[in-house]
Design an enzyme around this catalytic site. Structure first.
Site, PDB file in Angstrom:
ATOM      1  N   SER A  19      51.318  46.381  57.201  1.00  0.00           N
ATOM      2  CA  SER A  19      51.037  46.609  58.624  1.00  0.00           C
ATOM      3  C   SER A  19      50.944  45.286  59.390  1.00  0.00           C
ATOM      4  O   SER A  19      51.376  45.203  60.544  1.00  0.00           O
ATOM      5  CB  SER A  19      49.762  47.441  58.808  1.00  0.00           C
ATOM      6  OG  SER A  19      48.615  46.701  58.484  1.00  0.00           O
ATOM      7  N   LEU A  91      49.213  39.277  46.769  1.00  0.00           N
ATOM      8  CA  LEU A  91      48.058  39.147  45.864  1.00  0.00           C
ATOM      9  C   LEU A  91      48.186  38.066  44.801  1.00  0.00           C
ATOM     10  O   LEU A  91      47.217  37.738  44.132  1.00  0.00           O
ATOM     11  CB  LEU A  91      47.756  40.507  45.209  1.00  0.00           C
ATOM     12  CG  LEU A  91      47.285  41.591  46.189  1.00  0.00           C
ATOM     13  CD1 LEU A  91      46.996  42.889  45.457  1.00  0.00           C
ATOM     14  CD2 LEU A  91      46.066  41.154  46.977  1.00  0.00           C
ATOM     15  N   ASN A 108      47.041  32.238  55.367  1.00  0.00           N
ATOM     16  CA  ASN A 108      46.667  33.547  54.824  1.00  0.00           C
ATOM     17  C   ASN A 108      45.642  34.181  55.752  1.00  0.00           C
ATOM     18  O   ASN A 108      44.937  33.498  56.486  1.00  0.00           O
ATOM     19  CB  ASN A 108      46.050  33.368  53.427  1.00  0.00           C
ATOM     20  CG  ASN A 108      45.661  34.691  52.794  1.00  0.00           C
ATOM     21  OD1 ASN A 108      46.401  35.688  52.880  1.00  0.00           O
ATOM     22  ND2 ASN A 108      44.489  34.743  52.177  1.00  0.00           N
ATOM     23  N   HIS A 110      42.352  36.891  55.594  1.00  0.00           N
ATOM     24  CA  HIS A 110      41.430  37.557  54.677  1.00  0.00           C
ATOM     25  C   HIS A 110      40.541  38.499  55.492  1.00  0.00           C
ATOM     26  O   HIS A 110      40.042  38.117  56.551  1.00  0.00           O
ATOM     27  CB  HIS A 110      40.591  36.513  53.939  1.00  0.00           C
ATOM     28  CG  HIS A 110      39.753  37.120  52.865  1.00  0.00           C
ATOM     29  ND1 HIS A 110      40.270  37.539  51.660  1.00  0.00           N
ATOM     30  CD2 HIS A 110      38.425  37.414  52.832  1.00  0.00           C
ATOM     31  CE1 HIS A 110      39.305  38.065  50.930  1.00  0.00           C
ATOM     32  NE2 HIS A 110      38.177  37.997  51.607  1.00  0.00           N
TER      33      HIS A 110
HETATM   34  C1  GRF Z   1      44.967  42.729  54.993  1.00  0.00           C
HETATM   35  O1  GRF Z   1      43.716  43.325  55.069  1.00  0.00           O
HETATM   36  C2  GRF Z   1      44.816  41.250  54.801  1.00  0.00           C
HETATM   37  O2  GRF Z   1      43.640  40.743  55.328  1.00  0.00           O
HETATM   38  C3  GRF Z   1      44.806  41.110  53.301  1.00  0.00           C
HETATM   39  O3  GRF Z   1      45.694  42.102  52.849  1.00  0.00           O
HETATM   40  C4  GRF Z   1      45.746  43.168  53.769  1.00  0.00           C
HETATM   41  C5  GRF Z   1      47.170  43.488  54.056  1.00  0.00           C
HETATM   42  O4  GRF Z   1      47.296  44.700  54.734  1.00  0.00           O
HETATM   43  N1  GRF Z   1      45.112  39.766  52.880  1.00  0.00           N
HETATM   44  P1  GRF Z   1      48.693  45.193  55.266  1.00  0.00           P
HETATM   45  O5  GRF Z   1      49.613  45.391  54.091  1.00  0.00           O
HETATM   46  O6  GRF Z   1      49.206  44.152  56.226  1.00  0.00           O
HETATM   47  O7  GRF Z   1      48.395  46.480  55.979  1.00  0.00           O
END
Ligand code: GRF
Length: 195
Positions: A19, A91, A108, A110
């Site tokens: 997203s 990840l 990044n 978080h």
């Molecule tokens: C987000 O919450 C971001 O903070 C973390 O991973 C998630 C990714 O979500 N590092 P999406 O795939 O962009 O919805």
């Protein structure tokens, strides 16, 4: 030179639903500064791959062995003239060789207020559960440069939200995600203007 050739080329690394990747793609769709030129993923079948396909953005599917034992695809990324790397739910820990190839050009996001609630295993709902277990009154997002430790590099930006008494990890995740979507694309743009 054609304007398009002067555009900065962003690679978004994502392994999940994507997203944030989508918000960043949308943000730069008509930009005269940059484009999302590549989606990098380590999970066949991840939602972000479908997003890339519907946006006609190439996908680089990474293999673990090459990422950790080779040069972490630094050559490939340079060959594709990538200027800036945005991690959005990727990840794997970024190896030093890639950080050295893109100094101060990897960021990044978080879903908590680092330095708390970061590190290995602190991802997705685990983060929000830990925040609720500790009865925190606020949570938020952290955007930071990437170094060779998880969730550790220099903090660039944080935004806050309330933790409500009746929150579940899911309701808190939603509030935090809204902050991510509001701030990440704009912050990436700001950083790109200064590199
Ligand atoms: C987000 O919450 C971001 O903070 C973390 O991973 C998630 C990714 O979500 N590092 P999406 O795939 O962009 O919805």
């Amino acid at each position: 030179m054609h304007e398009y050739l002067l555009m900065k080329r962003i690679a978004v690394f994502a392994s999940g639903t994507g997203s944030n990747a989508k918000k960043i793609i949308d943000h730069f769709r008509d930009s005269d500064l940059a484009r999302v030129a590549l989606i990098v993923c380590n999970k066949p079948g991840a939602g972000v791959i479908g997003i890339a396909e519907s946006e006609s953005i190439p996908v680089l599917l990474m293999e673990k062995e090459k990422f950790f034992r080779g040069n972490a695809y630094a050559d490939e990324l340079k060959k594709q003239q990538i200027d800036f790397i945005v991690l959005a739910g990727f990840l794997w820990k970024i190896p030093e060789v890639l950080i050295r190839a893109f100094p101060n050009k990897i960021v990044n996001i978080h879903p908590a207020l680092l330095p708390k609630y970061g590190g290995k295993g602190m991802y997705g709902l685990h983060v929000h559960k830990a925040v609720l277990d500790n009865k925190e009154k606020q949570s938020g997002i952290t955007i930071h440069y990437v170094d060779e430790l998880y969730d550790h590099g220099e903090i660039i930006f944080q935004a806050y939200c309330e933790v409500k008494e009746n929150d579940t990890p899911e309701t808190l995740a939603k509030r935090v995600q809204a902050l991510e979507h509001r701030h990440y694309p704009a912050l990436v743009e700001k950083l790109l203007r200064s590199v």
